[in-house]
Design a protein around this motif. Structure first.
Motif, PDB file in Angstrom:
ATOM      1  N   GLU A   1       0.826  -1.202   0.000  1.00 14.64           N
ATOM      2  CA  GLU A   1       0.000   0.000   0.000  1.00 14.64           C
ATOM      3  C   GLU A   1       0.865   1.260   0.000  1.00 14.64           C
ATOM      4  OE1 GLU A   1      -3.106   0.167  -0.457  1.00 14.64           O
ATOM      5  OE2 GLU A   1      -3.901  -1.799   0.013  1.00 14.64           O
ATOM      6  N   THR A   2       1.972   1.206   0.710  1.00 15.05           N
ATOM      7  CA  THR A   2       2.885   2.351   0.733  1.00 15.05           C
ATOM      8  C   THR A   2       3.495   2.581  -0.642  1.00 15.05           C
ATOM      9  OG1 THR A   2       3.403   1.931   3.071  1.00 15.05           O
ATOM     10  CG2 THR A   2       4.942   3.312   1.834  1.00 15.05           C
ATOM     11  N   LEU A   3       3.876   1.505  -1.300  1.00 14.96           N
ATOM     12  CA  LEU A   3       4.471   1.622  -2.632  1.00 14.96           C
ATOM     13  C   LEU A   3       3.477   2.209  -3.640  1.00 14.96           C
ATOM     14  CD1 LEU A   3       6.471  -1.713  -2.626  1.00 14.96           C
ATOM     15  CD2 LEU A   3       7.453   0.586  -2.832  1.00 14.96           C
ATOM     16  N   LEU A   4       2.197   1.937  -3.450  1.00 13.85           N
ATOM     17  CA  LEU A   4       1.192   2.566  -4.316  1.00 13.85           C
ATOM     18  C   LEU A   4       1.242   4.090  -4.175  1.00 13.85           C
ATOM     19  CD1 LEU A   4      -1.896   0.211  -3.877  1.00 13.85           C
ATOM     20  CD2 LEU A   4      -0.523   0.525  -5.937  1.00 13.85           C
ATOM     21  N   GLN A   5       1.483   4.550  -2.948  1.00 15.93           N
ATOM     22  CA  GLN A   5       1.614   5.992  -2.719  1.00 15.93           C
ATOM     23  C   GLN A   5       2.825   6.571  -3.427  1.00 15.93           C
ATOM     24  OE1 GLN A   5      -0.069   8.300  -1.369  1.00 15.93           O
ATOM     25  NE2 GLN A   5      -1.603   7.363  -0.058  1.00 15.93           N
ATOM     26  N   LEU A   6       3.843   5.746  -3.567  1.00 20.40           N
ATOM     27  CA  LEU A   6       5.112   6.219  -4.122  1.00 20.40           C
ATOM     28  C   LEU A   6       5.196   6.008  -5.626  1.00 20.40           C
ATOM     29  CD1 LEU A   6       7.487   4.863  -1.328  1.00 20.40           C
ATOM     30  CD2 LEU A   6       6.376   7.111  -1.471  1.00 20.40           C
ATOM     31  N   GLY A   7       4.136   5.493  -6.221  1.00 20.86           N
ATOM     32  CA  GLY A   7       4.116   5.308  -7.662  1.00 20.86           C
ATOM     33  C   GLY A   7       4.880   4.091  -8.141  1.00 20.86           C
ATOM     34  N   HIS A   8       5.021   3.079  -7.262  1.00 22.02           N
ATOM     35  CA  HIS A   8       5.756   1.857  -7.633  1.00 22.02           C
ATOM     36  C   HIS A   8       4.793   0.686  -7.714  1.00 22.02           C
ATOM     37  CE1 HIS A   8       9.971   3.304  -7.221  1.00 22.02           C
ATOM     38  NE2 HIS A   8       9.394   4.193  -6.428  1.00 22.02           N
TER      39      HIS A   8
END
Length: 297
Positions: A290-297
């Motif tokens: 979920e965090t990586l979704l925030q970071l565009g990954h």
């Protein structure tokens, strides 16, 4: 049943609970400080409490203080493995409160803000669940009271809005102060704060009582408390320009009452490779996703 509740109470005291793989639902940001694809991830500093350190999840960071129970497979390490920052510093620590950003939590544990510098470009954390002792006190209270009225809501009758009032009135300003301090030390950083994954199912389940001895009527009450905490974290993020990652949608159906391999949170009794009522490796991986979704990954 009385022995089960007592075991939970003892376990909660022993681990000093802070509070407290299906495809993920979309992460939510509040507010986005930049287009996700433009977020810089080097250098990266991981702050936070036991949900960030992955307390009890082996293998552990050998050089970390034992009191922090810092795992090599916590969500920050998972994020770093994907983003490959030039510099990654993990100072997450089990039991951390917002006050531990500013002062030493224990001998040999530096204030977490010491790791943040002007050059930091990404900061992640879960924090706030240990403040005021709300998480531990509410679960401790429910554990000791549940055997007196398994089908009722003895904890709600005893405590009412005590814990949610503390979250709104006391934890909120502490969160704002902590996030503001991070922003002051690293003005160019993207600051990401995660909400806490859902711990309990939507309603009480007698089949789960042996592993999570919470009275049936108190399950929705504790879920509401967690919703209030997450809403308070979201509000503090909005107030300080941080990104908020909502873990509730994706964690539904992965609570501590689910079987091994599906649950993201380990139960209070007989947890597997995690502290009781804490994320396991699957839960940490979901938090990273979920965090990586925030970071565009």
């Amino acid at each position: 049943m009385r022995r089960t509740a007592s075991a939970l109470a003892a376990t909660l005291c022993a681990v000093a609970l802070g509070l407290t793989t299906a495809g993920p639902a979309g992460a939510k940001s509040s507010p986005p400080t930049a287009d996700p694809h433009s977020v810089k991830t080097s250098s990266y500093v991981a702050l936070g409490d036991s949900y960030s350190s992955a307390a009890g999840v082996a293998p552990f960071v050998a050089a970390a203080p034992a009191t922090c129970s810092r795992s090599l497979v916590n969500y920050a390490h998972d994020v770093a493995a994907v983003t490959r920052p030039s510099s990654f510093t993990d100072v997450t620590c089990s039991g951390a409160r917002t006050s531990d950003f500013f002062s030493s939590q224990a001998p040999g544990v530096a204030p977490q803000l010491d790791a943040v510098t002007k050059g930091t470009r990404l900061v992640t954390m879960t924090i706030g669940g240990n403040d005021e002792g709300v998480f531990a006190n509410s679960f401790f209270g429910c554990a000791t009271l549940s055997s007196t009225d398994v089908m009722g809501s003895p904890c709600e009758r005893r405590y009412g809005t005590t814990f949610t009032d503390q979250i709104v009135n006391e934890t909120y300003p502490h969160l704002v102060a902590a996030l503001t301090a991070v922003r002051k030390k690293a003005p160019a950083a993207s600051v990401v704060i995660l909400g806490y994954p859902r711990i309990l199912p939507a309603t009480g389940q007698l089949s789960c009582y042996r592993s999570m001895p919470i009275a049936m009527g108190d399950v929705p009450w504790l879920n509401h408390e967690q919703d209030v905490l997450n809403a308070t974290v979201r509000r503090a993020a909005r107030q300080t320009g941080a990104r908020f990652v909502d873990m509730t949608p994706s964690s539904l159906g992965h609570d501590a009452c689910q079987p091994v391999g599906r649950r993201w949170i380990e139960p209070a009794i007989a947890p597997v490779n995690a502290f009781p009522v804490h994320p396991n490796a699957l839960g940490e991986a979901a938090m990273a996703r979920e965090t990586l979704l925030q970071l565009g990954h």
